[in-house]
Design a protein around this motif. Structure first.
Motif, PDB file in Angstrom:
ATOM      1  N   HIS A  14       0.932  -1.384  -0.081  1.00 37.51           N
ATOM      2  CA  HIS A  14       0.006  -0.047   0.000  1.00 37.51           C
ATOM      3  C   HIS A  14       0.880   1.239  -0.127  1.00 37.51           C
ATOM      4  CE1 HIS A  14      -3.697  -2.338  -0.416  1.00 37.51           C
ATOM      5  NE2 HIS A  14      -2.910  -3.058   0.465  1.00 37.51           N
ATOM      6  N   SER A  15       2.134   1.296   0.422  1.00 34.78           N
ATOM      7  CA  SER A  15       2.969   2.275   0.194  1.00 34.78           C
ATOM      8  C   SER A  15       3.217   2.549  -1.136  1.00 34.78           C
ATOM      9  CB  SER A  15       4.206   2.162   1.017  1.00 34.78           C
ATOM     10  OG  SER A  15       4.224   2.040   2.270  1.00 34.78           O
ATOM     11  N   ALA A  16       3.373   1.617  -1.947  1.00 32.57           N
ATOM     12  CA  ALA A  16       3.839   1.645  -3.367  1.00 32.57           C
ATOM     13  C   ALA A  16       2.568   2.185  -4.245  1.00 32.57           C
ATOM     14  CB  ALA A  16       4.116   0.185  -3.971  1.00 32.57           C
ATOM     15  N   VAL A  17       1.334   1.668  -3.708  1.00 34.66           N
ATOM     16  CA  VAL A  17       0.468   2.306  -4.211  1.00 34.66           C
ATOM     17  C   VAL A  17       0.031   3.746  -4.010  1.00 34.66           C
ATOM     18  CG1 VAL A  17      -2.187   1.986  -4.712  1.00 34.66           C
ATOM     19  CG2 VAL A  17      -1.083  -0.057  -4.545  1.00 34.66           C
ATOM     20  N   SER A  18       0.328   4.079  -2.723  1.00 35.64           N
ATOM     21  CA  SER A  18       0.195   5.338  -2.436  1.00 35.64           C
ATOM     22  C   SER A  18       0.875   6.413  -2.718  1.00 35.64           C
ATOM     23  CB  SER A  18       0.060   5.608  -0.793  1.00 35.64           C
ATOM     24  OG  SER A  18      -0.104   6.797  -0.283  1.00 35.64           O
ATOM     25  N   THR A  19       2.175   5.860  -3.182  1.00 36.87           N
ATOM     26  CA  THR A  19       3.427   6.392  -3.847  1.00 36.87           C
ATOM     27  C   THR A  19       2.962   6.944  -5.084  1.00 36.87           C
ATOM     28  OG1 THR A  19       5.074   5.615  -2.121  1.00 36.87           O
ATOM     29  CG2 THR A  19       5.861   6.493  -4.270  1.00 36.87           C
ATOM     30  N   LYS A  20       2.396   5.886  -5.991  1.00 34.66           N
ATOM     31  CA  LYS A  20       2.058   5.934  -7.304  1.00 34.66           C
ATOM     32  C   LYS A  20       0.919   7.053  -7.394  1.00 34.66           C
ATOM     33  CE  LYS A  20       3.680   2.212  -9.834  1.00 34.66           C
ATOM     34  NZ  LYS A  20       4.701   2.849 -10.951  1.00 34.66           N
ATOM     35  N   ALA A  21       0.160   7.051  -6.542  1.00 35.58           N
ATOM     36  CA  ALA A  21      -1.098   7.805  -6.491  1.00 35.58           C
ATOM     37  C   ALA A  21      -0.809   9.317  -6.291  1.00 35.58           C
ATOM     38  CB  ALA A  21      -2.367   7.276  -5.571  1.00 35.58           C
ATOM     39  N   TYR A  22       0.063   9.545  -5.195  1.00 35.01           N
ATOM     40  CA  TYR A  22       0.695  11.041  -4.963  1.00 35.01           C
ATOM     41  C   TYR A  22       1.513  11.234  -6.028  1.00 35.01           C
ATOM     42  CZ  TYR A  22      -1.327  11.514  -0.151  1.00 35.01           C
ATOM     43  OH  TYR A  22      -2.188  11.733   0.844  1.00 35.01           O
ATOM     44  N   ASP A  23       2.274  10.277  -6.646  1.00 34.50           N
ATOM     45  CA  ASP A  23       3.487  10.534  -7.351  1.00 34.50           C
ATOM     46  C   ASP A  23       4.466  11.342  -6.418  1.00 34.50           C
ATOM     47  OD1 ASP A  23       5.023  10.429  -9.752  1.00 34.50           O
ATOM     48  OD2 ASP A  23       4.346  12.381 -10.438  1.00 34.50           O
ATOM     49  N   ASN A  24       4.697  10.894  -5.387  1.00 33.92           N
ATOM     50  CA  ASN A  24       5.435  11.406  -4.472  1.00 33.92           C
ATOM     51  C   ASN A  24       5.777  10.285  -3.173  1.00 33.92           C
ATOM     52  OD1 ASN A  24       6.846  13.079  -2.063  1.00 33.92           O
ATOM     53  ND2 ASN A  24       5.179  14.728  -2.539  1.00 33.92           N
ATOM     54  N   ALA A  25       6.902   9.779  -3.235  1.00 36.55           N
ATOM     55  CA  ALA A  25       7.393   9.156  -2.033  1.00 36.55           C
ATOM     56  C   ALA A  25       7.474   9.537  -0.876  1.00 36.55           C
ATOM     57  CB  ALA A  25       8.691   8.076  -2.610  1.00 36.55           C
ATOM     58  N   THR A  26       7.987  10.844  -0.852  1.00 31.58           N
ATOM     59  CA  THR A  26       8.441  11.477   0.382  1.00 31.58           C
ATOM     60  C   THR A  26       7.144  11.668   1.179  1.00 31.58           C
ATOM     61  OG1 THR A  26       9.761  12.999  -0.930  1.00 31.58           O
ATOM     62  CG2 THR A  26       9.417  13.765   1.381  1.00 31.58           C
ATOM     63  N   ILE A  27       5.985  11.833   0.824  1.00 31.68           N
ATOM     64  CA  ILE A  27       4.860  11.968   1.528  1.00 31.68           C
ATOM     65  C   ILE A  27       4.629  10.693   2.425  1.00 31.68           C
ATOM     66  CG2 ILE A  27       2.347  12.277   2.008  1.00 31.68           C
ATOM     67  CD1 ILE A  27       2.532  13.975  -0.345  1.00 31.68           C
ATOM     68  N   VAL A  28       4.667   9.667   1.922  1.00 31.67           N
ATOM     69  CA  VAL A  28       4.537   8.401   2.323  1.00 31.67           C
ATOM     70  C   VAL A  28       5.658   7.992   3.311  1.00 31.67           C
ATOM     71  CG1 VAL A  28       4.229   5.677   1.805  1.00 31.67           C
ATOM     72  CG2 VAL A  28       3.147   7.605   0.333  1.00 31.67           C
ATOM     73  N   ASP A  29       6.857   8.079   3.192  1.00 33.52           N
ATOM     74  CA  ASP A  29       7.959   7.965   3.618  1.00 33.52           C
ATOM     75  C   ASP A  29       7.829   8.568   4.906  1.00 33.52           C
ATOM     76  OD1 ASP A  29       8.952   5.976   1.852  1.00 33.52           O
ATOM     77  OD2 ASP A  29      10.575   7.482   0.908  1.00 33.52           O
ATOM     78  N   GLN A  30       7.590   9.898   4.930  1.00 36.79           N
ATOM     79  CA  GLN A  30       7.477  10.723   6.274  1.00 36.79           C
ATOM     80  C   GLN A  30       6.144  10.270   7.092  1.00 36.79           C
ATOM     81  OE1 GLN A  30       6.512  14.904   4.983  1.00 36.79           O
ATOM     82  NE2 GLN A  30       8.854  15.242   4.389  1.00 36.79           N
ATOM     83  N   VAL A  31       5.353   9.788   6.554  1.00 39.08           N
ATOM     84  CA  VAL A  31       4.131   9.382   7.482  1.00 39.08           C
ATOM     85  C   VAL A  31       4.572   8.047   8.201  1.00 39.08           C
ATOM     86  CG1 VAL A  31       1.702   8.330   7.407  1.00 39.08           C
ATOM     87  CG2 VAL A  31       2.228  10.560   6.227  1.00 39.08           C
ATOM     88  N   LEU A  32       5.230   7.120   7.312  1.00 38.60           N
ATOM     89  CA  LEU A  32       5.605   5.957   7.883  1.00 38.60           C
ATOM     90  C   LEU A  32       6.821   6.053   8.941  1.00 38.60           C
ATOM     91  CD1 LEU A  32       4.799   3.554   4.826  1.00 38.60           C
ATOM     92  CD2 LEU A  32       3.306   4.000   6.922  1.00 38.60           C
ATOM     93  N   ALA A  33       7.615   7.030   8.904  1.00 38.75           N
ATOM     94  CA  ALA A  33       8.550   7.331   9.678  1.00 38.75           C
ATOM     95  C   ALA A  33       8.281   8.087  10.904  1.00 38.75           C
ATOM     96  CB  ALA A  33       9.702   8.069   9.121  1.00 38.75           C
ATOM     97  N   ASP A  34       7.306   8.834  10.872  1.00 32.52           N
ATOM     98  CA  ASP A  34       6.986   9.771  11.997  1.00 32.52           C
ATOM     99  C   ASP A  34       5.836  10.522  11.744  1.00 32.52           C
ATOM    100  OD1 ASP A  34       6.540  11.267  14.188  1.00 32.52           O
ATOM    101  OD2 ASP A  34       8.533  12.101  14.474  1.00 32.52           O
ATOM    102  N   LEU A  35       4.691  10.111  12.146  1.00 30.66           N
ATOM    103  CA  LEU A  35       3.310  11.066  11.752  1.00 30.66           C
ATOM    104  C   LEU A  35       3.442  12.353  12.070  1.00 30.66           C
ATOM    105  CD1 LEU A  35       0.708  10.898  10.522  1.00 30.66           C
ATOM    106  CD2 LEU A  35      -0.171  10.047  12.413  1.00 30.66           C
ATOM    107  N   ASN A  36       3.856  12.498  13.595  1.00 30.22           N
ATOM    108  CA  ASN A  36       3.932  14.066  14.030  1.00 30.22           C
ATOM    109  C   ASN A  36       4.685  14.922  13.177  1.00 30.22           C
ATOM    110  OD1 ASN A  36       2.405  12.992  16.390  1.00 30.22           O
ATOM    111  ND2 ASN A  36       4.087  12.269  17.271  1.00 30.22           N
ATOM    112  N   THR A  37       5.704  14.435  12.558  1.00 32.12           N
ATOM    113  CA  THR A  37       6.690  15.404  11.798  1.00 32.12           C
ATOM    114  C   THR A  37       6.262  15.241  10.174  1.00 32.12           C
ATOM    115  OG1 THR A  37       8.423  13.744  11.705  1.00 32.12           O
ATOM    116  CG2 THR A  37       8.446  15.377  13.552  1.00 32.12           C
ATOM    117  N   ALA A  38       5.188  14.779   9.907  1.00 30.36           N
ATOM    118  CA  ALA A  38       5.141  14.434   8.209  1.00 30.36           C
ATOM    119  C   ALA A  38       4.402  15.652   7.901  1.00 30.36           C
ATOM    120  CB  ALA A  38       4.206  13.268   8.182  1.00 30.36           C
ATOM    121  N   ALA A  39       4.702  15.971   6.651  1.00 31.83           N
ATOM    122  CA  ALA A  39       4.289  17.252   6.106  1.00 31.83           C
ATOM    123  C   ALA A  39       3.160  16.963   5.371  1.00 31.83           C
ATOM    124  CB  ALA A  39       5.417  17.892   5.031  1.00 31.83           C
TER     125      ALA A  39
END
Length: 178
Positions: free
Chosen positions: A71-96
């Protein structure tokens, strides 16, 4: 035979998540597949990227490697942005991400960790600008993935390569889950 044909045309074996819907399709497979499709692709004010991110986040809370990667792969393709997905999974509190999505993911995380939420949790999400229908949609995703994550871990779903997940993500974005 069907699984072999799929592998022949796609170049990848059918993921275990897809195989499980063929097992007792009238009991589990079709209802689960239809529910998941409605939750992730049905009408919603949440974008496909946001809903897939919810699935990845819940899966991360459950430490379900297969579902996080899928679902990270699908979200990344849908957003066309891996940074958002990576940030949320790493630390929701600091995710942009915006406040409504962050508040919703916080509530889903609590529900997944503690198996309950209360009126104050829901009020915080409403106060962040999320509609009651969006909360309902998010809770459906939470339900679907708390079940799917447990099945994935109980059955030891094989975790394929990142390239296979990317191919699967393209398929899921195009065709959904039904």
């Amino acid at each position: 035979m069907l699984f072999g044909i799929i592998k022949l045309f796609s170049g990848y074996p059918l993921p275990d998540a897809a195989k499980i819907v063929f097992y007792r399709p009238g009991f589990y497979g079709n209802p689960a597949k239809n529910f998941t499709h409605r939750a992730l692709r049905g009408p919603s004010a949440w974008s496909v990227g946001e809903r897939e991110l919810m699935a990845a986040y819940i899966s991360g809370m459950n430490a379900c490697t297969f579902c996080v990667k899928a679902h990270s792969a699908v979200s990344t393709k849908a957003y066309d942005n891996a940074t958002i997905v990576d940030q949320v999974l790493a630390d929701l509190n600091t995710a942009a991400i915006d406040a409504p999505l962050k508040a919703t993911l916080t509530m889903l995380g609590k529900l997944t960790r503690e198996n309950s939420i209360n009126a104050a949790d829901v009020r915080a999400v409403l106060d962040a600008g999320v509609s009651s229908q969006q909360i309902e949609d998010a809770l459906a995703i939470c339900f679907a993935f708390n079940v799917t994550n447990r099945l994935a871990d109980a059955f030891g779903f094989f975790v394929p390569s990142d390239k296979a997940f990317e191919a699967g993500a393209s398929y899921l974005l195009k065709r959904g889950y039904a």
